[in-house]
Design an enzyme around this catalytic site. Structure first.
Site, PDB file in Angstrom:
ATOM      1  N   ARG A 158     -52.798  17.866  47.481  1.00 22.43           N
ATOM      2  CA  ARG A 158     -52.570  17.950  48.915  1.00 22.43           C
ATOM      3  C   ARG A 158     -51.124  18.210  49.294  1.00 22.43           C
ATOM      4  O   ARG A 158     -50.816  19.126  50.027  1.00 22.43           O
ATOM      5  CB  ARG A 158     -52.916  16.607  49.554  1.00 22.43           C
ATOM      6  CG  ARG A 158     -53.970  16.616  50.568  1.00 22.43           C
ATOM      7  CD  ARG A 158     -54.514  15.208  50.608  1.00 22.43           C
ATOM      8  NE  ARG A 158     -54.675  14.741  49.249  1.00 22.43           N
ATOM      9  CZ  ARG A 158     -55.745  14.989  48.514  1.00 22.43           C
ATOM     10  NH1 ARG A 158     -56.732  15.654  48.991  1.00 22.43           N
ATOM     11  NH2 ARG A 158     -55.815  14.548  47.269  1.00 22.43           N
ATOM     12  N   THR A 159     -50.235  17.366  48.809  1.00 21.26           N
ATOM     13  CA  THR A 159     -48.857  17.423  49.294  1.00 21.26           C
ATOM     14  C   THR A 159     -48.251  18.780  48.963  1.00 21.26           C
ATOM     15  O   THR A 159     -47.594  19.411  49.784  1.00 21.26           O
ATOM     16  CB  THR A 159     -48.032  16.278  48.689  1.00 21.26           C
ATOM     17  OG1 THR A 159     -48.700  15.060  49.007  1.00 21.26           O
ATOM     18  CG2 THR A 159     -46.626  16.242  49.246  1.00 21.26           C
TER      19      THR A 159
ATOM     20  N   LYS B 219     -37.236  18.903  28.524  1.00 21.59           N
ATOM     21  CA  LYS B 219     -36.317  19.227  27.422  1.00 21.59           C
ATOM     22  C   LYS B 219     -35.088  18.333  27.461  1.00 21.59           C
ATOM     23  O   LYS B 219     -34.226  18.414  26.596  1.00 21.59           O
ATOM     24  CB  LYS B 219     -35.850  20.690  27.542  1.00 21.59           C
ATOM     25  CG  LYS B 219     -36.944  21.709  27.437  1.00 21.59           C
ATOM     26  CD  LYS B 219     -36.313  23.107  27.506  1.00 21.59           C
ATOM     27  CE  LYS B 219     -37.348  24.184  27.672  1.00 21.59           C
ATOM     28  NZ  LYS B 219     -36.752  25.432  28.165  1.00 21.59           N
TER      29      LYS B 219
ATOM     30  N   ARG C 241     -41.554  16.110  43.940  1.00 24.97           N
ATOM     31  CA  ARG C 241     -42.261  14.873  43.582  1.00 24.97           C
ATOM     32  C   ARG C 241     -41.913  14.548  42.137  1.00 24.97           C
ATOM     33  O   ARG C 241     -41.910  15.436  41.281  1.00 24.97           O
ATOM     34  CB  ARG C 241     -43.774  15.057  43.719  1.00 24.97           C
ATOM     35  CG  ARG C 241     -44.549  13.904  43.127  1.00 24.97           C
ATOM     36  CD  ARG C 241     -45.995  13.917  43.499  1.00 24.97           C
ATOM     37  NE  ARG C 241     -46.165  13.683  44.927  1.00 24.97           N
ATOM     38  CZ  ARG C 241     -47.345  13.499  45.493  1.00 24.97           C
ATOM     39  NH1 ARG C 241     -48.443  13.528  44.777  1.00 24.97           N
ATOM     40  NH2 ARG C 241     -47.433  13.284  46.798  1.00 24.97           N
TER      41      ARG C 241
ATOM     42  N   HIS D 216     -42.609   8.034  50.320  1.00 27.23           N
ATOM     43  CA  HIS D 216     -43.303   9.312  50.549  1.00 27.23           C
ATOM     44  C   HIS D 216     -43.164   9.596  52.052  1.00 27.23           C
ATOM     45  O   HIS D 216     -44.115   9.478  52.818  1.00 27.23           O
ATOM     46  CB  HIS D 216     -44.761   9.161  50.125  1.00 27.23           C
ATOM     47  CG  HIS D 216     -45.549  10.427  50.013  1.00 27.23           C
ATOM     48  ND1 HIS D 216     -45.058  11.657  50.439  1.00 27.23           N
ATOM     49  CD2 HIS D 216     -46.783  10.667  49.521  1.00 27.23           C
ATOM     50  CE1 HIS D 216     -45.987  12.574  50.198  1.00 27.23           C
ATOM     51  NE2 HIS D 216     -47.027  11.998  49.650  1.00 27.23           N
TER      52      HIS D 216
HETATM   53  C1  NCD Z   1     -50.596   9.774  48.011  1.00 30.98           C
HETATM   54  C2  NCD Z   1     -49.425   9.796  47.067  1.00 30.98           C
HETATM   55  O1  NCD Z   1     -49.286  10.704  46.260  1.00 30.98           O
HETATM   56  O2  NCD Z   1     -48.650   8.850  47.171  1.00 30.98           O
HETATM   57  N1  NCD Z   1     -51.252  10.998  48.111  1.00 30.98           N
HETATM   58  C3  NCD Z   1     -50.732  11.984  48.893  1.00 30.98           C
HETATM   59  O3  NCD Z   1     -49.582  12.324  48.822  1.00 30.98           O
HETATM   60  N2  NCD Z   1     -51.557  12.512  49.805  1.00 30.98           N
HETATM   61  C4  NCD Z   1     -51.527   8.671  47.758  1.00 30.98           C
HETATM   62  C5  NCD Z   1     -52.152   8.530  46.417  1.00 30.98           C
HETATM   63  O4  NCD Z   1     -51.874   9.294  45.489  1.00 30.98           O
HETATM   64  O5  NCD Z   1     -52.951   7.602  46.273  1.00 30.98           O
END
Ligand code: NCD
Length: 305
Positions: free
Chosen positions: A56-57, A85, A106, A134
């Site tokens: 999703r993100t 590496k 991320r 997040h």
């Molecule tokens: C969340 C995350 O990655 O923190 N998901 C997201 O970004 N939509 C929640 C999760 O992974 O449970």
């Protein structure tokens, strides 16, 4: 209106003026998408660095950039990257900044986002740093709450599940701390309670919160925010198996109540699919809102709004 920040790593950086401006800009982006997009960010490149699983993100950031006429370059999976590496986060960011005008990342380590932001010569956005923060998820949660409930001040929110490792509930707690008279009910097993870094924030701000192990205690709220037990953060897999499905929200819990159901997704059983058809279920609308909010952030951080 420009934001008070250059990089976004934590919701703790944001002021109420920032969130007001982001919500307003997100609503404008909704209209932009309805008209078929724009070329506001034409010629700009987003580097999308995902060193921890995400669907999703990542898709949401990339869709947001494309809707505004920008381009995207992607690095995916720690094992395929120079970090694997032995390259430092600082070097990875310096390199990405030579290719791109803005970076989102991320990474599995808490604190990695601050490390990246400290060196990045271009705007940097944290897309999740381990169990840390997040912030863009929290902003899209905020936008969804404001749309679904028509207000944020005064709301009562119940957060359910893995409050210890779930970074989304940490970020959202800090963000809701900017609003008046917000009340929290925290439902979790003892082992997965909200960490002290968040409860001490509630106490400092005199924010009302109640901790309980019973889902039923949390149903008398405006919003119920379900979360997944974060499998990848457990050292002991038996603990995960024991705790993973302690709370399952079903249609019978919410169908006769005026309560909005949110979840950052992915869900792995915490919300029964019989909730999906109810008007309470806002989690797919929440996903769509994510694109509008990320469009707003990309434009604002690139000073193009
Ligand atoms: C969340 C995350 O990655 O923190 N998901 C997201 O970004 N939509 C929640 C999760 O992974 O449970």
């Amino acid at each position: 209106m420009p934001l008070s920040i250059q990089h976004l790593t934590s919701t703790k950086q944001l002021t109420r003026a920032d969130t007001d401006a982001i919500l307003k800009e997100s609503a404008k982006m909704e209209a932009v998408v309805a008209k078929g997009g724009s070329d506001l960010l034409k010629g700009k490149i987003l580097a999308s660095l995902f060193y921890e699983p995400s669907t999703r993100t990542r898709l949401s950031f990339e869709a947001a950039m494309l809707r505004l006429g920008g381009d995207v370059i992607t690095a995916d999976g720690l094992q395929f990257s120079s970090l694997y590496k032995g390259e430092t986060i600082e070097d990875t960011i310096m390199v990405a900044a030579q290719y791109a005008d803005i970076i989102c990342m991320r990474h599995p380590e808490q604190g990695s986002a601050d490390q990246a932001a400290a060196i990045s010569p271009v705007p940097f956005i944290n897309a999740g740093d381990g169990p840390g923060q997040h912030p863009t998820q929290a902003l899209l949660d905020l936008y969804t709450i404001s749309k679904e409930r028509k207000k944020v001040d005064g709301i009562h929110i119940t957060m359910v599940g893995d409050l210890l490792y779930g970074r989304t509930v940490h970020s959202l707690s800090f963000l809701l701390g900017l609003y008046k008279d917000v009340k929290f009910t925290l439902v979790s097993p003892k082992e997965l309670k909200m960490p002290e870094k968040v409860t001490s924030f509630y106490k400092e701000r005199s924010i009302e919160f109640t901790e309980t192990e019973n889902l039923e205690d949390g149903l008398d709220a405006d919003v119920i925010y379900m979360t997944r037990v974060q499998k990848e953060r457990f050292e002991n897999k038996d603990d995960y198996e024991r705790l993973k499905l302690k709370y399952i929200l079903e249609a019978k819990h919410v169908k006769d109540r005026d309560i909005t159901v949110l979840h950052p997704l992915p869900r792995v059983g915490e919300i029964s699919t019989d909730v999906d058809a109810l008007p309470n279920a806002a989690y797919f609308r929440q996903v769509q809102n994510g694109v509008f909010v990320r469009m707003a952030l990309l434009a604002m951080l690139l000073q193009k709004s």
